[in-house]
Design an enzyme around this catalytic site. Structure first.
Site, PDB file in Angstrom:
ATOM      1  N   ASP A  43     -15.651  57.057  31.439  1.00 19.63           N
ATOM      2  CA  ASP A  43     -14.357  57.628  32.399  1.00 19.63           C
ATOM      3  C   ASP A  43     -14.243  59.927  31.638  1.00 19.63           C
ATOM      4  O   ASP A  43     -14.027  59.977  31.811  1.00 19.63           O
ATOM      5  CB  ASP A  43     -13.086  57.858  31.902  1.00 19.63           C
ATOM      6  N   SER A  44     -15.395  59.364  30.499  1.00 18.43           N
ATOM      7  CA  SER A  44     -15.730  60.673  30.091  1.00 18.43           C
ATOM      8  C   SER A  44     -16.245  61.649  31.012  1.00 18.43           C
ATOM      9  O   SER A  44     -16.243  63.184  31.396  1.00 18.43           O
ATOM     10  CB  SER A  44     -16.446  60.329  29.500  1.00 18.43           C
ATOM     11  N   ASP A  82     -15.555  51.756  32.682  1.00 18.87           N
ATOM     12  CA  ASP A  82     -14.630  52.182  32.482  1.00 18.87           C
ATOM     13  C   ASP A  82     -13.152  52.174  33.340  1.00 18.87           C
ATOM     14  O   ASP A  82     -13.451  52.776  34.571  1.00 18.87           O
ATOM     15  CB  ASP A  82     -14.486  53.526  31.906  1.00 18.87           C
ATOM     16  N   LYS A 112     -15.013  48.202  30.867  1.00 18.76           N
ATOM     17  CA  LYS A 112     -14.372  48.012  30.017  1.00 18.76           C
ATOM     18  C   LYS A 112     -12.836  48.526  30.150  1.00 18.76           C
ATOM     19  O   LYS A 112     -12.554  49.553  30.264  1.00 18.76           O
ATOM     20  CB  LYS A 112     -15.427  49.527  29.540  1.00 18.76           C
ATOM     21  N   GLU A 114     -10.343  49.735  26.363  1.00 17.04           N
ATOM     22  CA  GLU A 114      -9.712  50.733  25.223  1.00 17.04           C
ATOM     23  C   GLU A 114      -8.326  50.590  24.806  1.00 17.04           C
ATOM     24  O   GLU A 114      -7.827  50.340  25.004  1.00 17.04           O
ATOM     25  CB  GLU A 114     -10.069  52.446  25.720  1.00 17.04           C
ATOM     26  N   GLU A 179     -16.975  53.249  18.470  1.00 18.88           N
ATOM     27  CA  GLU A 179     -17.391  54.772  18.294  1.00 18.88           C
ATOM     28  C   GLU A 179     -16.558  55.169  17.059  1.00 18.88           C
ATOM     29  O   GLU A 179     -15.941  55.227  16.602  1.00 18.88           O
ATOM     30  CB  GLU A 179     -16.173  54.742  19.559  1.00 18.88           C
TER      31      GLU A 179
END
Length: 270
Positions: A43-44, A82, A112, A114, A179
Site C-alpha cells: 500500500d506504499s 496488501d 498481507k 499489518e 520492518e
C-alpha cells in the site's frame, strides 16, 4: 508458478528469499525476468505512484487495480497484496469479505495484514483458505502513531515482538515481514519461527529481504531510508524529458530516422 511450499523449502535449506515491492505491469515483468522469488504489492503505492501523503488514503479498489496489473506482469511469481487501512479490523464478516475480494480479484497467492492486533482475522481468513502474510515491527499504516523509528529496541518491546511473531504464526500466518527491527532480534525471530521471515531494515539474519522497486532504482524517490541500497539509477528521466522538449521546440525531433517515408500526396493527385 512458485508456490508457498517452495518458499518453505528455501527457508529449510537456508536459501535466502528475495522479495521486491512492485506496483505495476512493467516492474512486475522485470522482477519475474530477474527471477525474484516473491513480489509484494504494497500500500506504499499511495505515496510512491499515486502521490498521496500516506497509506491512509489508499483504498481496496486501488490495491485491486494495481494487484491485477502486477499479476499480469508476473504470472509465475508468488504475489502478495496488501490489505489497506480500513479494510480489516471492522467486523469478522466485513474483514473476510474484503480479504476474499482482494485475494480473488487480484489472483494473488496471499494477502498481507499489518499488526498483531489482527490475530483473530488471520485465524478466520486462514480457515477460509486465504493465505495471510503478517507484518510486524514498523508498520506503515501505524506510522502516524509510531513514527518512522526502529521497533523492538527495548527489552520489553523486544519480548513483545517475539511474542507477537509467535502468535501470528500460531494464528495461521504463512509468512512474516519484519520492518525496522534490530538485526539480532530479527535473526532470533527468524530462527524461532517455522514460517519464512522477510526483513526490511532488519539485518541479514532473516530468511529473506524485501526492497521497493522504486527505492532500489532511484526512480522518483527524493529520500531513501538507511536500509535501502541503490542498485540502479532511473533519476536521469528528467534530463531525458528536457532533451525531448528541447528537440521538439527546435524542430530536431522527429528526424528522418523516426519518420515514415512513404510519399502519399502524389497518390492523392492521381
Amino acid at each position: 508458478m512458485k508456490q508457498l511450499s517452495n518458499l518453505f523449502d528455501m527457508k529449510k535449506n537456508s536459501e535466502k528469499i528475495t522479495m521486491v515491492t512492485s506496483y505495476d505491469y512493467p516492474s512486475a515483468k522485470q522482477a519475474e525476468a530477474a527471477e525474484i522469488d516473491t513480489i509484494l504489492v504494497g500500500d506504499s503505492l499511495g505515496m510512491t505512484v499515486l502521490g498521496y501523503d500516506s497509506t491512509v488514503q489508499v483504498t481496496l479498489n486501488d490495491m485491486i487495480h494495481h494487484g491485477k496489473a502486477v499479476r499480469r506482469g508476473a504470472p509465475n511469481t508468488f504475489v502478495v497484496v496488501d490489505l489497506p487501512i480500513g479494510t480489516v479490523g471492522i467486523s469478522d464478516e466485513k474483514d473476510l469479505e474484503n480479504a476474499l475480494r482482494l485475494y480473488q480479484e487480484t489472483k494473488a497467492n496471499a494477502v498481507k495484514a499489518e499488526g498483531a492486533h489482527l490475530i483473530s482475522f488471520i485465524t478466520k481468513a486462514s480457515a477460509m483458505g486465504i493465505p495471510v502474510v503478517s507484518h510486524l515491527g514498523l508498520t506503515p499504516q501505524s506510522v502516524g502513531i509510531m513514527g518512522y523509528k526502529m521497533q523492538g529496541s527495548t527489552k520489553e518491546a523486544a519480548k513483545q515482538l517475539i511474542s507477537d511473531a509467535e502468535a501470528v504464526q500460531e494464528a495461521g500466518a504463512v509468512m512474516l515481514v519484519l520492518e525496522a527491527v534490530p538485526s539480532d532480534l530479527a535473526a532470533l525471530i527468524s530462527e524461532r519461527l517455522d514460517i519464512p521471515v522477510i526483513g526490511i531494515g532488519a539485518g541479514k539474519g532473516t530468511d529473506g529481504q524485501v526492497l521497493v522497486y522504486h527505492d532500489m532504482l532511484n526512480y522518483g524517490q527524493e529520500h531513501r531510508a538507511k536500509f535501502v541500497k541503490q542498485y540502479g539509477d532511473f533519476s536521469n528521466g528528467i534530463e531525458a524529458l528536457q532533451q525531448y522538449h528541447k528537440e521538439v521546440r527546435e524542430g530536431d525531433f522527429p528526424s528522418e530516422a523516426y519518420t515514415y517515408k512513404k510519399q502519399i500526396l502524389e497518390e492523392l493527385d492521381k
